[in-house]
Every structure is written in C-alpha cells, then in structure tokens.
Write a protein that holds these residues in place. Structure first.
Motif, mmCIF file in Angstrom:
data_model
loop_
_atom_site.group_PDB
_atom_site.id
_atom_site.type_symbol
_atom_site.label_atom_id
_atom_site.label_comp_id
_atom_site.label_asym_id
_atom_site.label_seq_id
_atom_site.Cartn_x
_atom_site.Cartn_y
_atom_site.Cartn_z
ATOM 1 N N TRP A 62 42.433 40.213 18.400
ATOM 2 C CA TRP A 62 42.947 40.395 17.300
ATOM 3 C C TRP A 62 44.249 39.521 16.898
ATOM 4 O O TRP A 62 45.055 39.919 17.378
ATOM 5 N N SER A 63 43.845 38.440 16.192
ATOM 6 C CA SER A 63 45.139 37.625 15.753
ATOM 7 C C SER A 63 45.136 37.049 14.224
ATOM 8 O O SER A 63 43.908 36.585 14.118
ATOM 9 N N LYS A 64 45.980 36.962 13.667
ATOM 10 C CA LYS A 64 45.907 36.208 12.351
ATOM 11 C C LYS A 64 45.630 34.736 12.425
ATOM 12 O O LYS A 64 45.014 34.231 11.837
ATOM 13 N N GLU A 65 45.984 34.351 13.663
ATOM 14 C CA GLU A 65 45.836 32.707 13.699
ATOM 15 C C GLU A 65 44.412 32.442 13.721
ATOM 16 O O GLU A 65 44.032 31.147 13.601
ATOM 17 N N THR A 66 43.626 33.389 14.419
ATOM 18 C CA THR A 66 42.071 32.981 14.460
ATOM 19 C C THR A 66 41.330 33.090 13.084
ATOM 20 O O THR A 66 40.075 32.914 13.278
ATOM 21 N N LEU A 67 41.983 33.529 12.320
ATOM 22 C CA LEU A 67 41.359 33.792 10.901
ATOM 23 C C LEU A 67 41.178 32.822 9.942
ATOM 24 O O LEU A 67 42.201 31.808 9.977
ATOM 25 N N PRO A 68 40.264 32.599 9.066
ATOM 26 C CA PRO A 68 39.213 33.379 8.934
ATOM 27 C C PRO A 68 38.014 33.170 9.970
ATOM 28 O O PRO A 68 37.883 31.840 10.589
ATOM 29 N N ILE A 69 37.358 34.270 10.219
ATOM 30 C CA ILE A 69 36.268 34.085 10.953
ATOM 31 C C ILE A 69 34.760 33.912 10.010
ATOM 32 O O ILE A 69 34.512 34.962 9.574
ATOM 33 N N ILE A 70 34.368 32.664 9.874
ATOM 34 C CA ILE A 70 33.326 32.617 9.084
ATOM 35 C C ILE A 70 32.111 31.857 9.752
ATOM 36 O O ILE A 70 32.157 30.565 9.903
ATOM 37 N N PRO A 71 30.943 32.498 10.288
ATOM 38 C CA PRO A 71 30.121 31.875 11.185
ATOM 39 C C PRO A 71 29.425 30.823 10.453
ATOM 40 O O PRO A 71 28.906 30.999 9.204
ATOM 41 N N SER A 72 29.252 29.525 11.071
ATOM 42 C CA SER A 72 28.264 28.405 10.334
ATOM 43 C C SER A 72 26.906 28.941 10.856
ATOM 44 O O SER A 72 25.756 28.459 9.624
ATOM 45 N N HIS A 73 26.395 29.566 11.598
ATOM 46 C CA HIS A 73 24.890 29.990 11.896
ATOM 47 C C HIS A 73 25.237 31.364 12.469
ATOM 48 O O HIS A 73 25.830 31.765 13.547
ATOM 49 N N TRP A 74 24.504 32.188 11.573
ATOM 50 C CA TRP A 74 24.722 33.566 12.227
ATOM 51 C C TRP A 74 24.039 34.111 13.469
ATOM 52 O O TRP A 74 22.896 33.740 13.318
ATOM 53 N N GLN A 75 24.572 34.845 14.091
ATOM 54 C CA GLN A 75 23.884 35.538 15.366
ATOM 55 C C GLN A 75 23.562 36.865 15.365
ATOM 56 O O GLN A 75 24.464 37.601 14.594
#
Length: 693
Positions: A62-75
């Motif tokens: 968990w890290s602020k630097e990796t946000l936002p997490i928005i999938p381009s293709h849902w798995q």
C-alpha cells in the motif's frame, strides 16, 4: 445424444427445491440430474473482481505513490474457498450434452451478477434463459419454468450490477489505500459506507451541541377537562397568567368535532420490514434479512429483496386465500379484504411486496426459530392490515380564550377500529387507546384551577437501525421530481451497517431492543479528514440514481464509471493531509515506530509490533525464533530501536551450539513483503552471519 438444460441456482438449498419440481433427483458431486435437466449451484460470489496486486505486483504494498489504481481492462478471479464448485460449473457448461443454460440465481441485481461472472469466466457461449420468480413455492417454480425469459432481457440489469461492483472497487481500493497510507492506520472507505458513517457522525455532533431549552405551559383544570395554553419561554410570564386565571370564569369559545380516517399502512418492502422489526423486536437489519431469506427458502414468504410495497393485478384472485390462510396464525376469522388498496402495477418493478405464501396455512409457527417466527408473524399481520378497513375516529378540539391567551384541549373518539383492531392481534403492535373528552358545549362557563407545567426541548435521537435505514433510503429527496434518491439498495443496506461495525468505524450501544449507533474515535476521525465528495450522501444518492438509469438502459455503464474515475483521480491528485493525525485518530495502543514498508504506524499488540495499515503485513513477532533461541525477548524498547535505526545491540545472547553467551548487533532486513529477516553482525567480523526468519 440426449440434450440437457443446465440450471444454475444461487444456493444448494434453492437448487434442491428447483430440482424437486423438475424431477432432477439423481445426486452427483456438485449437481443433481434427471428428466433432461442438470441442476447445480453457486456458493455466493464464485467469481470476483481481481485484487489490485493481480494487475501489478507493486500493488501488494500500500503506497500513495502507486495511486490511483484504475484498470484499463478489468480482470476477475475465482474465490479460492469455492474453486471446486466453480470447476464443477465450468465442466458442466462445457459438456456437449448441455445445449442451454438457465440462470436461476436470485431474481435481482446481485443474483444476475453472480451468474454472469461465472458464465463469462468459464468462457461459456451457449444460449441463456432466465428464471424470474418471486416465490419458492412449487407452483411458482413450475410456472416460472413454463415462462422462461431470454437471458438478453436482463443485460442492462447485469451491466448495472457490474458497474456497481466496479465503482465500489475503484472507490474502496483507492480511497482506503490513500487515507490509510497517509494517516498510518487502516481506514476503510466505501462509496456507501462513508456517507452512512457521515450521517452517524453528524447526528452525534448535533446531539452533543444541543442545549435543552426550558418552556412553560399554563394548564387549566375545568372539572376534569384540561385545557393547555401556548408554550412560553419565560416562567414568570406563565406564573402571571396562571395567577390571573385562578378562580376566574372561563367561557368555552368553540367545540368542533371532525370525522377523520387513517388508511391502512402499505405492505412491506425489505427496508420497511427491517425498520419495523428493529423498532418492535430489536432485530438488526442484517438479522431481519437473514430471517426473511430463510423464510423465503422455506417457501413461507415471497422474495425479500424488493423495493416495492404493492402487488400486481394478476394476484387479485389469489390474495384472499392467502389472507385467509394467515388469519389462522392469529384469530382464524374472516377479515375484510380490499384488494384495490394493495394492487398497483405501476409501482412494482422487479418484485412485488413481501407477503406470506399459501404454505403458511395450518403452519405450527412455534416450530420455527424465534427470529423467523416473529418475522413471519410481522409479514402476515401486515397483509391482513394492508387489505383491511380504514380506521375512523372523531377528533374534537375545544378552545377557550381569556385576555388574549388561547387554551386548547384535543381528544379522539374511535368510530371504527378498522385495521388497527387487526394490527392489535400481533401483541407487539398494540397501542394505548385515547380517552375521549368530557361532553362540553360552546358558551359553557368553568372556574378553572390553574397550574404551570415545566418542560424542556429534547435533542434529536441517536440513529437506530430503523431510523438510519430511513435516512439512507431518503438521502437527497428529490421532492420536485416526486422520487426518492437513496444510498445503497434494499439488498445492500443491511450489509453496510454491519460493515461499519466490523471495521471499527461505529458501534451499537444500548439495551437489547433499543440499540443505537455511535461513531468510534476512528469513525469520527475519518469523517474529519474525508473530503465532502467522498462522504456526501447527496453525491452517493446521485450515483445510485445513475445506476438505476444504467439498469433501465438510459445511461451507459462507461459514462457512469467515467464519473467515478474522475472523482477518484481528483481525490488522489488534490487531497492535502490534515495536520494533527495523532489527535484526530487517538489510539489506546502504544506507538513504537514508523513502518519501514508503508510509512504507517507500528503499534504493540499481544503477539508483536505490527503496522496498523491493512494490507501492509509488516510485523515484528514477539515469539520470533531468532530471538527466543538466544533466550532474548523482543521488547518494546528493542522494537523501537530496530524501527528507528534498523539495528540494535544485544548482550548476553545464548548460543545453542556452545552453551555460552556472546554479544552482537542484530540487523533488520526487510524485503518489503513476507516475514522480516534478521542477521547478526560481530564487531571482530570473525563469525559468519546467521540468518533466520
């Protein structure tokens, strides 16, 4: 080769009921078979949206630097605990003898999602039919199979369900990680959870800020007739009026009687049933849903997850028999039945109101568990009440005036008990009767005895399951449009309330039947730091409206999700931390340091020194073999030094090989996941490092 139809239900118990009707009585591992049908089942959500780390291993931390997490293709991923049943379904769907799939999951948004995700994950392309029923009675199941729908008729329902799940994932994953990493402890945030928490916090703040104000009322006793004056803020003013009125003649100005009536309450949808069960029986919303779902599966009531309080025209001919059947649970009498009060096709969407079924006829209700019994009785009495006679009464208002001061008395006389007499058959709903006023005529003269009654204004009440469900249902009322814009749905609101409690954001307090919600320190702190966009019931209610539009084909899922993504991106890009986190989120656990993985807070518990951020996983365990083998304890002092400097000096360590003691420096080695490793470093550097987990 004989072809088969594969029926997929939501639960094993439902599958068994369906299989019995279809004659599929031959048991196999994970399904039943017979007469051209194979009947199998899901076990909850067999397939779910994939967790963040599936998209990229870096998201495991968990890290602020990796946000936002928005999938381009849902798995998607299968639930590991139910992988076996998914494999059964996948194999059955691929079987060459199966030519049609029949979706028989619960007839609602979530039931549709459960089936579609399994169907898609299995790579199935066979034609789909949809069973859509509101009762588990055998006749209803048989009729449903005789009138199957095309699966494509419910594509929009599936799209709405999927969009809801994806929106919850986007808001939950990003907001929870953002605020947890910033403030160093796990802060669960959700699209519906957070606005609901905000309601509780706001209500609590209003109660704490409330200052009761005294008021005074002059009461005149006129030979048993008590007339009350207006509420006054000043006590001396009330006392002055009372002293003037004592022993003075008072003339009755008006005596007015009007006949009024109260229509019967409507049938139950899920939310009103949950509210009533909470108010009368102390059941939580989750308990009521569980009891009603069990009654549904026992074929005693109709489908519970409904938002309608009406029945359809085609039910007119069958309801009198049902009403007669449930009357046997109370007095067995023939009660009046006015079907026009409960029938309205325009107010029934997916499912009609919750009512008992004919299986209630002759039922020994005492054989049911307490919760199910009381829930069934509530549903049964509501049917009899809803079709009953109106309640009529005469309301009398008596007024008198003296030197500009008004005095009033009100009373009621029951003219026709109507539905209230029926409602009283259920003991918990009995109400106290009102005494009629004495006979008085205009112009009648009294010599009253005057007294001053003191009262105080009262603060708003804490939220209970009943009142909180009402606020969720009516969030952002659009009165000009004549529609409710609530947050959550009848099917999901109970789970939201339980999640608030389970995640430590709120708790229920009070006695067994009068529990109310209180936000915890953590919950209050979270609302303090959350921006308005995330905690706003109005915005969430608007999202719910958009999901309904997706369900009705009036809005594309992509348009809805674009709005969600925009909100998430703006939150991550613009949020500024609030200062004073230690004050905002007080903890009863001692802070021993800062987590080297996520920057969160490391606190002490019984087993070790662990990061408070959910998903981080960093921990220094007290029973770590590295220290116990050396006859050393991992104390708070040692843990603090390790977290601050990455190393600590130990003296008098025991050697298991030689039985001697030695001194060394212990270095902490953390790779960012899994267990923390340690190694020993000696000042003379003659001994090789010894690594252990």
């Amino acid at each position: 080769m004989t072809t088969h139809k594969l029926v997929i239900a939501e639960k094993p118990s439902v599958a068994q009921s369906i299989a019995h009707v279809l004659g599929a009585n031959r048991r196999n591992d994970g399904y039943l078979e017979g007469k051209g049908y194979i009947v199998s089942w899901c076990v909850g959500h067999l397939v779910e949206l994939a967790s963040a780390e599936v998209y990229d291993p870096k998201y495991a931390k968990w890290s602020k630097e990796t946000l936002p997490i928005i999938p381009s293709h849902w798995q998607y991923q299968t639930n590991s605990s139910t992988q076996k049943q998914f494999s059964v379904l996948k194999k059955l769907m691929a079987d060459k003898k199966v030519d049609t799939i029949i979706c028989a999951t619960d007839a609602g948004r979530e039931g549709e999602l459960i089936f579609r995700l399994v169907y898609n994950q299995a790579g199935c392309t066979k034609p789909v039919k949809r069973l859509w029923i509101s009762s588990m009675e055998e006749s209803a199941i048989a009729d449903g199979f005789a009138n199957l729908h095309d699966g494509s008729d419910f594509d929009n329902l599936y799209q709405a369900a999927l969009a809801r799940a994806q929106a919850d994932w986007l808001v939950g994953i990003n907001a929870t990680r953002l605020f947890s990493s910033i403030y160093g402890l796990t802060l669960n945030i959700g699209r519906v959870v957070s606005p609901t928490l905000a309601m509780i916090v706001e209500r609590e703040a209003t109660i704490k800020a409330f200052v009761p104000q005294p008021f005074y009322t002059v009461q005149l006793d006129c030979d048993g007739l008590v007339l009350a004056g207006d509420k006054l803020e000043a006590k001396n003013q009330a006392e002055g009026i009372a002293s003037v009125m004592n022993g003075k003649n008072l003339v009755i100005s008006t005596v007015e009687t009007k006949e009024k009536s109260e229509k019967p309450p409507k049938l139950y949808d899920l939310t009103t049933l949950q509210r009533e069960a909470n108010k009368l029986l102390g059941f939580t919303a989750e308990q009521t849903l569980t009891y009603t779902q069990s009654l549904y599966e026992k074929k005693l009531v109709t489908y519970p997850r409904t938002d309608s309080r009406y029945l359809t025209e085609d039910m007119k001919s069958t309801i009198p028999a049902v009403a007669s059947a449930v009357a046997g649970l109370f007095d067995g009498k023939n009660h009046p039945i006015h079907m026009e009060q409960v029938v309205d096709n325009s107010k029934v969407s997916d499912h009609h109101a919750i009512i008992p079924t004919m299986k209630a006829k002759g039922l020994d209700v005492q054989s049911l568990p307490f919760g199910e019994r009381e829930t069934l009785l509530l549903i049964a009495i509501r049917l009899l009440v809803a079709v009953g006679e109106v309640h009529r009464y005469g309301e009398t208002i008596i007024t008198a005036q003296h030197e500009g001061h008004n005095f009033t008395a009100k009373g009621k006389t029951v003219l026709q008990s109507g539905w209230k007499e029926v409602q009283a058959l259920y003991k918990e709903t009995k109400t106290k009767g009102e005494s009629p006023l004495p006979t008085v005529v205009e112009g009648q003269v009294f010599t009253p005895s005057a007294t001053v009654k003191e009262g105080k204004t009262t603060s708003p009440k804490h939220y209970t399951d009943d009142t909180l469900l009402a606020s969720m249902e009516n969030a952002n009322n659009a009165l000009d449009e004549g529609e409710r814009k609530g947050i959550g749905t009848p099917a999901t609101r109970a789970g939201i309330l339980e999640k608030l409690v389970k995640t430590g954001l709120a708790q229920r307090k009070g006695d067994k039947k009068a529990k109310h919600f209180i936000a915890t320190d953590k919950g209050n702190g979270l609302i303090t730091v959350l921006p308005e966009a995330i905690q706003s019931p109005e915005l969430t209610a608007e999202w719910e409206t958009q999901l309904k539009q997706v369900e009705q084909g009036e809005l594309s899922p992509s348009t809805f999700l674009e709005g969600i993504c925009s909100t998430v991106k703006t939150l991550v890009d613009t949020y500024e931390p609030v200062e004073g986190a230690a004050t905002i989120f007080p903890s009863d656990r001692e802070v021993v340091g800062t987590c080297p993985r996520c920057g969160g807070t490391v606190t002490e518990n019984k087993k070790g020194f662990c990061c408070a951020t959910e998903g981080c996983g960093f921990a220094l365990w007290k029973a770590n073999r590295f220290f116990t083998a050396k006859k050393k304890s991992l104390t708070p002092k040692l843990a603090k030094e390790l977290l601050a400097n990455g190393k600590v000096k130990l003296t008098g360590c025991y050697s298991e090989k030689t039985g001697r003691n030695y001194d060394c420096t212990v270095m902490m080695e953390d790779k960012g996941e899994g267990f923390v490793n340690f190694k020993m470093v000696f000042e003379n550097k003659k001994k090789a490092p010894n690594k252990r987990k």
